[in-house]
Design a protein around this motif. Sequence first.
Motif, PDB file in Angstrom:
ATOM      1  N   ASN A  30      -9.919   2.939 -65.677  1.00 56.50           N
ATOM      2  CA  ASN A  30      -8.707   2.504 -65.625  1.00 56.50           C
ATOM      3  C   ASN A  30      -7.890   2.933 -66.675  1.00 56.50           C
ATOM      4  O   ASN A  30      -8.930   2.355 -67.483  1.00 56.50           O
ATOM      5  N   ILE A  31      -6.367   2.919 -66.724  1.00 54.94           N
ATOM      6  CA  ILE A  31      -5.288   3.297 -67.584  1.00 54.94           C
ATOM      7  C   ILE A  31      -4.317   2.138 -67.710  1.00 54.94           C
ATOM      8  O   ILE A  31      -3.665   1.643 -66.196  1.00 54.94           O
ATOM      9  N   SER A  32      -4.001   1.644 -68.734  1.00 52.87           N
ATOM     10  CA  SER A  32      -3.034   0.693 -68.805  1.00 52.87           C
ATOM     11  C   SER A  32      -1.725   0.791 -69.563  1.00 52.87           C
ATOM     12  O   SER A  32      -2.815   1.140 -71.572  1.00 52.87           O
ATOM     13  N   ILE A  33      -1.102   1.366 -69.553  1.00 53.23           N
ATOM     14  CA  ILE A  33       0.249   1.862 -70.611  1.00 53.23           C
ATOM     15  C   ILE A  33       1.366   1.003 -70.587  1.00 53.23           C
ATOM     16  O   ILE A  33       1.581   1.565 -69.536  1.00 53.23           O
ATOM     17  N   ASP A  34       1.653   0.516 -71.614  1.00 52.72           N
ATOM     18  CA  ASP A  34       2.649  -0.196 -71.856  1.00 52.72           C
ATOM     19  C   ASP A  34       3.879   0.190 -72.860  1.00 52.72           C
ATOM     20  O   ASP A  34       3.363  -0.716 -73.832  1.00 52.72           O
ATOM     21  N   THR A  35       4.601   0.707 -72.415  1.00 57.61           N
ATOM     22  CA  THR A  35       5.944   0.980 -73.454  1.00 57.61           C
ATOM     23  C   THR A  35       6.989   0.540 -72.909  1.00 57.61           C
ATOM     24  O   THR A  35       8.102   1.190 -73.206  1.00 57.61           O
ATOM     25  N   SER A  36       6.925  -0.675 -72.067  1.00 64.92           N
ATOM     26  CA  SER A  36       8.422  -1.597 -71.969  1.00 64.92           C
ATOM     27  C   SER A  36       9.238  -1.325 -72.991  1.00 64.92           C
ATOM     28  O   SER A  36      10.428  -2.186 -73.203  1.00 64.92           O
ATOM     29  N   ASP A  37       8.716  -2.281 -74.164  1.00 65.75           N
ATOM     30  CA  ASP A  37      10.085  -2.344 -75.633  1.00 65.75           C
ATOM     31  C   ASP A  37      10.691  -1.364 -75.523  1.00 65.75           C
ATOM     32  O   ASP A  37      11.611  -1.475 -76.513  1.00 65.75           O
ATOM     33  N   SER A  38      10.650  -0.456 -75.041  1.00 71.00           N
ATOM     34  CA  SER A  38      10.704   1.031 -75.964  1.00 71.00           C
ATOM     35  C   SER A  38      12.291   1.516 -74.430  1.00 71.00           C
ATOM     36  O   SER A  38      12.382   1.004 -73.427  1.00 71.00           O
ATOM     37  N   ASP A  39      13.324   1.910 -75.560  1.00 68.04           N
ATOM     38  CA  ASP A  39      14.080   2.823 -74.841  1.00 68.04           C
ATOM     39  C   ASP A  39      14.384   4.147 -75.366  1.00 68.04           C
ATOM     40  O   ASP A  39      13.533   4.502 -76.007  1.00 68.04           O
ATOM     41  N   TYR A  40      15.779   5.112 -75.158  1.00 67.21           N
ATOM     42  CA  TYR A  40      16.023   6.526 -75.250  1.00 67.21           C
ATOM     43  C   TYR A  40      16.314   5.882 -76.661  1.00 67.21           C
ATOM     44  O   TYR A  40      16.347   7.307 -77.518  1.00 67.21           O
ATOM     45  N   ASP A  61      -7.776   2.424 -61.348  1.00 68.75           N
ATOM     46  CA  ASP A  61      -6.245   2.453 -61.300  1.00 68.75           C
ATOM     47  C   ASP A  61      -5.642   2.969 -62.561  1.00 68.75           C
ATOM     48  O   ASP A  61      -6.084   2.080 -63.631  1.00 68.75           O
ATOM     49  N   ILE A  62      -3.992   3.066 -62.608  1.00 67.37           N
ATOM     50  CA  ILE A  62      -3.003   3.603 -63.363  1.00 67.37           C
ATOM     51  C   ILE A  62      -2.522   2.907 -63.648  1.00 67.37           C
ATOM     52  O   ILE A  62      -1.571   3.115 -62.404  1.00 67.37           O
ATOM     53  N   ASN A  63      -1.685   1.914 -64.407  1.00 67.62           N
ATOM     54  CA  ASN A  63      -0.284   1.326 -64.353  1.00 67.62           C
ATOM     55  C   ASN A  63       0.028   0.849 -65.790  1.00 67.62           C
ATOM     56  O   ASN A  63      -0.280   1.613 -67.096  1.00 67.62           O
ATOM     57  N   ILE A  64       1.501   2.086 -65.586  1.00 71.62           N
ATOM     58  CA  ILE A  64       2.113   2.795 -66.779  1.00 71.62           C
ATOM     59  C   ILE A  64       3.933   1.007 -66.584  1.00 71.62           C
ATOM     60  O   ILE A  64       4.007   1.400 -65.502  1.00 71.62           O
ATOM     61  N   ILE A  65       4.159   0.855 -68.015  1.00 67.14           N
ATOM     62  CA  ILE A  65       5.201  -0.131 -67.556  1.00 67.14           C
ATOM     63  C   ILE A  65       5.959   0.086 -68.690  1.00 67.14           C
ATOM     64  O   ILE A  65       5.429   0.974 -69.693  1.00 67.14           O
ATOM     65  N   SER A  66       7.073   1.431 -68.614  1.00 67.04           N
ATOM     66  CA  SER A  66       7.722   2.324 -69.272  1.00 67.04           C
ATOM     67  C   SER A  66       9.357   1.451 -69.314  1.00 67.04           C
ATOM     68  O   SER A  66       9.930   1.257 -68.836  1.00 67.04           O
ATOM     69  N   GLY A  67      10.050   1.138 -70.944  1.00 70.88           N
ATOM     70  CA  GLY A  67      11.447   1.150 -70.623  1.00 70.88           C
ATOM     71  C   GLY A  67      12.085   2.601 -70.866  1.00 70.88           C
ATOM     72  O   GLY A  67      13.432   2.383 -70.964  1.00 70.88           O
ATOM     73  N   ALA A  68      11.449   3.436 -70.855  1.00 70.08           N
ATOM     74  CA  ALA A  68      11.937   4.546 -70.497  1.00 70.08           C
ATOM     75  C   ALA A  68      12.344   5.567 -69.319  1.00 70.08           C
ATOM     76  O   ALA A  68      12.233   5.315 -68.601  1.00 70.08           O
ATOM     77  N   VAL A  69      11.373   6.440 -70.139  1.00 71.02           N
ATOM     78  CA  VAL A  69      10.390   8.077 -68.550  1.00 71.02           C
ATOM     79  C   VAL A  69       8.892   7.589 -69.097  1.00 71.02           C
ATOM     80  O   VAL A  69       8.875   7.626 -69.973  1.00 71.02           O
ATOM     81  N   ALA A  70       9.102   7.167 -67.726  1.00 72.80           N
ATOM     82  CA  ALA A  70       7.147   7.149 -67.616  1.00 72.80           C
ATOM     83  C   ALA A  70       6.760   8.122 -67.931  1.00 72.80           C
ATOM     84  O   ALA A  70       5.616   8.436 -68.742  1.00 72.80           O
ATOM     85  N   VAL A  71       7.118   9.709 -66.910  1.00 78.31           N
ATOM     86  CA  VAL A  71       6.006  11.020 -67.293  1.00 78.31           C
ATOM     87  C   VAL A  71       7.144  12.080 -67.619  1.00 78.31           C
ATOM     88  O   VAL A  71       7.907  12.036 -66.842  1.00 78.31           O
ATOM     89  N   ILE A  89       3.759   2.878 -61.435  1.00 75.63           N
ATOM     90  CA  ILE A  89       4.674   2.883 -62.215  1.00 75.63           C
ATOM     91  C   ILE A  89       6.226   2.012 -62.480  1.00 75.63           C
ATOM     92  O   ILE A  89       6.558   2.573 -60.942  1.00 75.63           O
ATOM     93  N   LYS A  90       6.356   1.906 -63.142  1.00 74.76           N
ATOM     94  CA  LYS A  90       7.767   1.083 -63.337  1.00 74.76           C
ATOM     95  C   LYS A  90       8.558   1.312 -64.727  1.00 74.76           C
ATOM     96  O   LYS A  90       8.028   0.538 -65.478  1.00 74.76           O
ATOM     97  N   VAL A  91       9.862   1.358 -64.297  1.00 73.86           N
ATOM     98  CA  VAL A  91      10.804   1.789 -65.088  1.00 73.86           C
ATOM     99  C   VAL A  91      11.847   0.777 -65.678  1.00 73.86           C
ATOM    100  O   VAL A  91      12.430  -0.142 -64.197  1.00 73.86           O
ATOM    101  N   ASN A  92      11.493   0.033 -67.078  1.00 75.41           N
ATOM    102  CA  ASN A  92      12.314  -1.456 -66.581  1.00 75.41           C
ATOM    103  C   ASN A  92      13.627  -1.246 -67.381  1.00 75.41           C
ATOM    104  O   ASN A  92      14.513  -2.431 -67.852  1.00 75.41           O
ATOM    105  N   ARG A  93      13.748  -0.167 -68.067  1.00 70.66           N
ATOM    106  CA  ARG A  93      14.948   0.337 -68.576  1.00 70.66           C
ATOM    107  C   ARG A  93      16.490   1.360 -68.541  1.00 70.66           C
ATOM    108  O   ARG A  93      16.451   1.235 -67.394  1.00 70.66           O
ATOM    109  N   TYR A  94      16.391   1.676 -69.238  1.00 64.55           N
ATOM    110  CA  TYR A  94      16.659   3.594 -68.633  1.00 64.55           C
ATOM    111  C   TYR A  94      15.458   4.503 -68.973  1.00 64.55           C
ATOM    112  O   TYR A  94      15.328   4.457 -68.763  1.00 64.55           O
TER     113      TYR A  94
END
Length: 311
Positions: A30-40, A61-71, A89-94
């Motif tokens: 399983n892979i979890s990546i959280d970069t939700s505090d970031s943006d461009y 499972d692979i879970n990615i939360i991104s504040g910018a681009v996920a991939v 994959i969830k993008v929570n900013r731009y």
Amino acid sequence: HPDRDLVIKWTSNSRDYEAAIRDAEVKAKNISIDTSDSDYRRPPNASIISEAATHITATGDINIISGAVAVYTKSQGTTTIEGFKNLNIKVNRYGCGLFDNGRGITVKGGEGSTVSIDTTAADGPAISNPIEGNVGEGITVEADRITIKAGGYSIDAGSGNNGKPFEVHLTGRDVDLLGTIYASKGAVVVDAAADGSAKIAAPSKDGNAVTADNGGIVTLNLNGRDSSIEGNVTATNKGSAKLALSGDRATLTGNVSSVSTIVYNLNPNTTVYDGNTVNLTLSGDHASHTGDLAAQGGNTLNAAYQGSASA
């Protein structure tokens, strides 16, 4: 290690243009990546970046939360994500979910897999190449169930590398897309299997579910029962929309139009762009279309209602 979990939480903003995973081969359960505090404006600019090659394999499972681009790919970069049971994959900013600025992104799940991409909290499409065009090879997604939610464009396909169409291809048993499928010089294909169901919906009431513009091509092969398109379908400026709903009780709710684009120049002349094509086929039993059909000028709209008790 393929039997262990990988968890990455981005906490450092000390370097520019970085990612949690960059040009790497990763194997895990399983892979979890959280970069939700970031943006461009703050690294990482993407959860996963490829300038060369990134290959990610997971059996869980692979879970990615991104504040910018996920991939994100750039230059000669390619990204492959495969083998997983669930990719979320969830993008929570731009930004975007899958963004190809390089040589392509391939997503392929294992048996019974699901792919979910949600950019409703951001203002970017779920799947895209750069809006300026002439960059990107294409994006393919293959899983048993594909779910995309976007506030605007679910898919935005423009011109790709060397001016060729940027190609997006989704293949699944069940496909559920919320957001406009938009192709301008690009090509989008959605294949949904006969033993599943598909739903293509506009992001808002009276909005477009499909827009083919500027030579773009959108092809929807929705073969399952109770499949639906909810929203308008429009082809302009030599765009082409090919919609085939072959399952029983399929529905299309929205206006279908193949219309001219008129550009008013600074001089008294105007430019009229014709040559649009919409092919609509409902071949399953008890299929229905609710809405208007409109063809204007030198444009084509072919509508065939072939199934028993279809209208």
